[in-house]
Structures are given as structure tokens and as C-alpha cells.
Design a protein around this motif. Structure first.
Motif, mmCIF file in Angstrom:
data_model
loop_
_atom_site.group_PDB
_atom_site.id
_atom_site.type_symbol
_atom_site.label_atom_id
_atom_site.label_comp_id
_atom_site.label_asym_id
_atom_site.label_seq_id
_atom_site.Cartn_x
_atom_site.Cartn_y
_atom_site.Cartn_z
ATOM 1 N N THR A 17 0.838 -1.205 0.000
ATOM 2 C CA THR A 17 0.000 0.000 0.000
ATOM 3 C C THR A 17 0.867 1.248 0.000
ATOM 4 N N ASP A 18 1.937 1.237 0.804
ATOM 5 C CA ASP A 18 2.839 2.382 0.864
ATOM 6 C C ASP A 18 3.551 2.596 -0.471
ATOM 7 N N LEU A 19 3.713 1.521 -1.240
ATOM 8 C CA LEU A 19 4.354 1.618 -2.555
ATOM 9 C C LEU A 19 3.374 2.051 -3.651
ATOM 10 N N GLY A 20 2.110 2.204 -3.272
ATOM 11 C CA GLY A 20 1.121 2.680 -4.236
ATOM 12 C C GLY A 20 0.290 1.589 -4.871
ATOM 13 N N SER A 21 0.389 0.370 -4.346
ATOM 14 C CA SER A 21 -0.391 -0.744 -4.887
ATOM 15 C C SER A 21 -1.674 -0.921 -4.077
ATOM 16 N N ASP A 22 -2.564 -1.750 -4.595
ATOM 17 C CA ASP A 22 -3.729 -2.152 -3.820
ATOM 18 C C ASP A 22 -4.023 -3.622 -4.126
ATOM 19 N N MET A 23 -4.930 -4.201 -3.333
ATOM 20 C CA MET A 23 -5.245 -5.616 -3.486
ATOM 21 C C MET A 23 -6.485 -5.782 -4.358
ATOM 22 N N LYS A 24 -6.484 -6.884 -5.120
ATOM 23 C CA LYS A 24 -7.645 -7.176 -5.963
ATOM 24 C C LYS A 24 -8.791 -7.713 -5.132
ATOM 25 N N MET A 25 -8.467 -8.680 -4.252
ATOM 26 C CA MET A 25 -9.478 -9.275 -3.376
ATOM 27 C C MET A 25 -8.904 -9.364 -1.977
ATOM 28 N N ALA A 26 -9.737 -9.107 -0.989
ATOM 29 C CA ALA A 26 -9.270 -9.064 0.388
ATOM 30 C C ALA A 26 -8.748 -10.405 0.873
ATOM 31 N N ASP A 27 -9.284 -11.506 0.313
ATOM 32 C CA ASP A 27 -8.893 -12.835 0.807
ATOM 33 C C ASP A 27 -7.737 -13.445 0.022
ATOM 34 N N LYS A 28 -7.228 -12.744 -1.005
ATOM 35 C CA LYS A 28 -6.103 -13.256 -1.790
ATOM 36 C C LYS A 28 -5.024 -12.194 -1.882
ATOM 37 N N LEU A 29 -3.778 -12.650 -1.827
ATOM 38 C CA LEU A 29 -2.655 -11.711 -1.849
ATOM 39 C C LEU A 29 -2.224 -11.446 -3.288
ATOM 40 N N ILE A 30 -3.090 -10.724 -3.995
ATOM 41 C CA ILE A 30 -2.826 -10.357 -5.390
ATOM 42 C C ILE A 30 -2.856 -8.835 -5.475
ATOM 43 N N PHE A 31 -1.738 -8.274 -5.911
ATOM 44 C CA PHE A 31 -1.562 -6.827 -5.874
ATOM 45 C C PHE A 31 -1.391 -6.249 -7.275
ATOM 46 N N GLN A 32 -1.566 -4.949 -7.337
ATOM 47 C CA GLN A 32 -1.268 -4.218 -8.566
ATOM 48 C C GLN A 32 0.235 -4.281 -8.842
ATOM 49 N N THR A 33 0.613 -4.373 -10.102
ATOM 50 C CA THR A 33 2.009 -4.640 -10.471
ATOM 51 C C THR A 33 2.888 -3.385 -10.385
ATOM 52 N N VAL A 34 3.217 -3.000 -9.154
ATOM 53 C CA VAL A 34 4.067 -1.821 -8.958
ATOM 54 C C VAL A 34 5.515 -2.084 -9.371
ATOM 55 N N CYS A 35 5.858 -3.350 -9.625
ATOM 56 C CA CYS A 35 7.242 -3.689 -9.979
ATOM 57 C C CYS A 35 7.648 -3.149 -11.338
ATOM 58 N N HIS A 36 6.664 -2.950 -12.241
ATOM 59 C CA HIS A 36 7.015 -2.386 -13.549
ATOM 60 C C HIS A 36 6.053 -1.287 -13.990
ATOM 61 N N GLY A 37 5.194 -0.862 -13.072
ATOM 62 C CA GLY A 37 4.346 0.286 -13.355
ATOM 63 C C GLY A 37 3.055 -0.035 -14.069
ATOM 64 N N GLY A 38 2.686 -1.296 -14.155
ATOM 65 C CA GLY A 38 1.434 -1.655 -14.817
ATOM 66 C C GLY A 38 0.226 -1.387 -13.939
ATOM 67 N N SER A 39 -0.962 -1.466 -14.532
ATOM 68 C CA SER A 39 -2.197 -1.220 -13.786
ATOM 69 C C SER A 39 -2.928 -2.513 -13.429
ATOM 70 N N LYS A 40 -2.452 -3.636 -13.980
ATOM 71 C CA LYS A 40 -3.138 -4.905 -13.741
ATOM 72 C C LYS A 40 -2.781 -5.466 -12.367
ATOM 73 N N HIS A 41 -3.698 -6.288 -11.849
ATOM 74 C CA HIS A 41 -3.470 -6.964 -10.578
ATOM 75 C C HIS A 41 -2.908 -8.352 -10.883
ATOM 76 N N LYS A 42 -1.613 -8.393 -11.100
ATOM 77 C CA LYS A 42 -0.954 -9.641 -11.492
ATOM 78 C C LYS A 42 0.253 -9.966 -10.612
ATOM 79 N N LEU A 43 0.451 -9.206 -9.547
ATOM 80 C CA LEU A 43 1.586 -9.431 -8.650
ATOM 81 C C LEU A 43 1.111 -10.278 -7.472
ATOM 82 N N HIS A 44 1.470 -11.546 -7.471
ATOM 83 C CA HIS A 44 1.019 -12.495 -6.456
ATOM 84 C C HIS A 44 2.075 -12.668 -5.372
ATOM 85 N N TYR A 45 1.609 -12.739 -4.112
ATOM 86 C CA TYR A 45 2.515 -13.003 -2.997
ATOM 87 C C TYR A 45 2.229 -14.379 -2.431
ATOM 88 N N TYR A 46 3.310 -15.181 -2.225
ATOM 89 C CA TYR A 46 3.176 -16.542 -1.704
ATOM 90 C C TYR A 46 3.791 -16.585 -0.310
#
Length: 367
Positions: free
Chosen positions: A22-51
Motif C-alpha cells: 500500500t505504501d508503494l502505491g499498490s492495492d489488493m484485488k481481493m481481500a482474501d487473496k494476496l494479489i496486488f497491482q504490479t508496482v514492480c514495472h508500473g502496470g495497472s493490472k493486478h498480477k503481482l502475487h505473494y506466496y
């Protein structure tokens, strides 16, 4: 105090990960899944998954990368215009989450136990003048035998023609050695050293030796002089700080990094003498940076502990008079026997940011 990157990463909870993204400017797609907006390359899609099990991210779009949380921070900050080092990424997460786990660096451990040798420490509290001086070399005809051009190996390491000309670096074809003239603080020639280019000379321990031309050996007592002061003393006095390296090459590299703000000098060996200390103090510096070569393979080893004790004794020769910092490699930025500047300006400045301050020690007090 070094931060333990592994302890910090392993301690991060799901809520910590959400806070960081969140501090990096991302947000989550769904509250129950750790899928974030792709702040790693500046995209707008929610394709950044945390395991959570592996503590790793994976970007399922343009990046296609596996990354830990530090790499994600560095990538995201770069897009925001901030070129963070790895150490700064660790510090960013520690400050944001409040998890400041110490790495218990070998240097810290040694620093807290070295104060039992009071006789050694106290004898450096006296600022007696040292009268020993090296006799200058007046016959400069020997320079006619040297090529005035720098060797290609040093050019490849980033030392420019301009810097080599400024420090009068040459080459002696007959011995296949780089010529390194040494001058005292008043710009008098006091000795000439040669850096061997033949493998057999290097392998036999003759890498740096006094140059011999004919029957004359151009040796001098390196313990009585600091290499480079004749060129860097003005910056040292103006900035009130000095960085002490082991080799002449480090001073030359710093000249290309910083030009007129080069505040370095070299002891030309691995031991700091009381004459070196006196020279440093004569410049009225307020800060000293000990930038010695990395002489340990594993920072948690006995080898590192022995070396840390040596460095701390050098630091305590100066700490009664000025603030002393030690550049110590907790993050494996350089290899065994490398200097803090050998990997370039950026790595040297990483070391400067992660430096250790050596406190002045008073008898009966542990700091």
C-alpha cells in the motif's frame, strides 16, 4: 548497527506485506487473496502475487519475475524516481514495519569487548609531534626511462588518463610494472613503487614493490607517509574528513569519482602506524573513515572476528580525537581482498551509508 535482512523478511506478516505494498502505491484485488497491482514495472493490472510459504512475489505479466520483498521495493521505488540500494530497501521495510532486527555483526561484537587493552588505547591519547621525515629524492632523471602513459589494465578498471597524469603514474617496460611515484604532503618525491603486471611476480608476493632501476632501489618507509596527500590535502582540510584506504589504486579511483572533493589517502599496506595517525591529526579532520580491504570470506567466521579486532584497534588509535567510522561488509557487496571502492562509486557510497561509528572509549565505560 546492521539490520538482519533475513530475520526481518521472515518476520513479515500478511498485514506487513499489505502495509508495504500500500505504501508503494499498490492495492489488493481481493481481500482474501494476496494479489496486488504490479508496482514492480508500473502496470495497472493486478498480477503481482505473494506466496506466504516462500515469502516470494511473482509477477504474471510483463516482468515474469520471482522477487522477494526487497526486490519489489527497489523496483517500485525506481519507478517513483528513487534509486534505492539494497541496504536502503532493508531499512525502508524495517522503519515502515517497526522490525529492526540486528544482524549482530562481527564488528559490533568485537567493538563491545575490545576495551580491556587500556595501555594500548591510552598511549594514543597524546598528540606528540613526530619529527621523523623521509628524505626527498632530488634526482628526477629516472622518469625519462618510464612511459608517461597509463597501463590499459588500470584504464579498464576505471582510472582515467587524466587522473594518472595528475598523479604522475607511468609504466616501466623493462620490469613490466606500473610506476607509482610517492610524494610527501609538501609534494617532494620520496619513493617510487611498482605494481607488477607479470603473473609470476604477483603469485610470488611481489605485486607491489619499490622500483629498482639499475643499482638504485627507490624505496621509502610507507609507515611515515600517506599516499595522495599532496593532491587531496586541500579537500581533506576543507571537508574536515579523510578516507583511509590500503592501496594507491583506491585513491586514484576516488579521484575519478569525486575530483576536487576527493578526501582519500592510502597507507600502502595493511597496518595503521602512529606516524599515519599523526599525519591525519595534523590535518585537523573531524571524521575518519577506515576503508580497508575485506580480509575475510565469511562475516560470521573466526577469520572475520580476528580481522575485526585488528580494525578496531586501528580505530581506537584515532577515536579519542575525532569521529571514526569503519566500512565493514555485512551485505557481501565485495569479494575477499577487495576494497570498498573496487566495485564502483555506487557500492562505495552504499558502504558509506551503512558505516559503523566507533565511539570514543572512556575507562570503565562500555559503548
Amino acid at each position: 548497527m546492521a539490520l538482519d535482512k533475513d530475520k526481518i523478511k521472515d518476520s513479515l506478516t500478511i498485514e506487513d506485506i499489505k502495509l508495504i505494498l500500500t505504501d508503494l502505491g499498490s492495492d489488493m484485488k481481493m481481500a482474501d487473496k494476496l494479489i496486488f497491482q504490479t508496482v514492480c514495472h508500473g502496470g495497472s493490472k493486478h498480477k503481482l502475487h505473494y506466496y506466504e510459504s516462500s515469502k516470494e512475489f511473482h509477477c504474471y505479466t510483463d516482468c515474469g519475475k520471482n522477487m522477494d520483498v526487497y526486490q519489489v521495493v527497489i523496483q517500485a521505488k525506481k519507478l517513483q524516481g528513487f534509486d534505492l540500494t539494497f541496504y536502503e530497501a532493508v531499512k525502508y521495510i524495517a522503519n515502515l514495519t517497526g522490525k529492526h532486527y540486528s544482524a549482530d555483526s562481527t564488528l559490533d561484537k568485537v567493538n563491545s569487548h575490545i576495551i580491556d587493552d587500556w595501555e594500548f588505547i591510552n598511549k594514543y591519547r597524546k598528540r606528540n609531534e613526530i619529527n621523523k621525515k623521509i628524505e626527498p629524492i632530488h634526482n628526477l632523471n629516472v622518469f625519462q626511462l618510464f612511459s608517461p602513459y597509463g597501463h590499459i589494465s588500470w584504464l579498464n578498471e576505471g582510472i582515467s588518463h587524466e587522473t594518472m597524469r595528475k598523479f604522475n603514474i607511468g609504466y616501466y617496460l623493462r620490469d613490466d610494472r606500473i610506476v607509482i611515484p610517492h610524494y610527501d604532503i609538501e609534494s617532494n618525491l620520496v619513493g617510487i613503487r611498482g605494481r607488477a603486471m607479470r603473473k609470476e611476480d604477483v603469485d610470488s608476493g611481489r605485486k607491489y614493490m619499490p622500483l629498482i632501476v639499475g643499482k638504485t632501489q627507490y624505496s621509502h618507509q610507507t609507515m611515515l607517509n600517506l599516499y595522495g596527500l599532496h593532491k587531496t590535502k586541500d579537500a581533506i582540510k576543507r571537508l574536515k574528513k579523510i578516507a583511509l584506504f590500503e592501496s594507491e589504486k583506491s585513491v586514484l579511483m576516488c579521484e575519478d569519482f569525486y575530483g576536487d572533493n576527493n578526501f582519500s589517502a592510502a597507507i600502502c599496506g595493511s597496518s595503521l602506524s602512529r606516524f599515519h595517525v599523526q599525519l591525519v591529526l595534523s590535518l585537523d579532520v573531524e571524521e575518519v573513515f577506515l576503508c580497508f580491504d575485506k580480509m575475510y570470506r565469511d562475516s560470521d567466521s573466526k577469520e572475520a572476528e580476528i580481522y575485526a579486532k585488528k580494525i578496531m584497534k586501528f580505530a581506537n588509535m584515532l577515536s579519542p580525537y575525532c569521529t571514526v567510522y569503519v566500512l565493514w561488509d555485512d551485505f557481501e557487496w565485495i569479494d575477499y581482498r577487495e576494497a570498498p571502492c573496487d566495485r564502483g562509486k555506487k557500492v562505495l557510497e552504499d558502504f558509506m551509508r551503512a558505516k559503523y561509528e566507533v565511539k570514543t572509549i572512556n575507562e570503565g565505560e562500555i559503548v
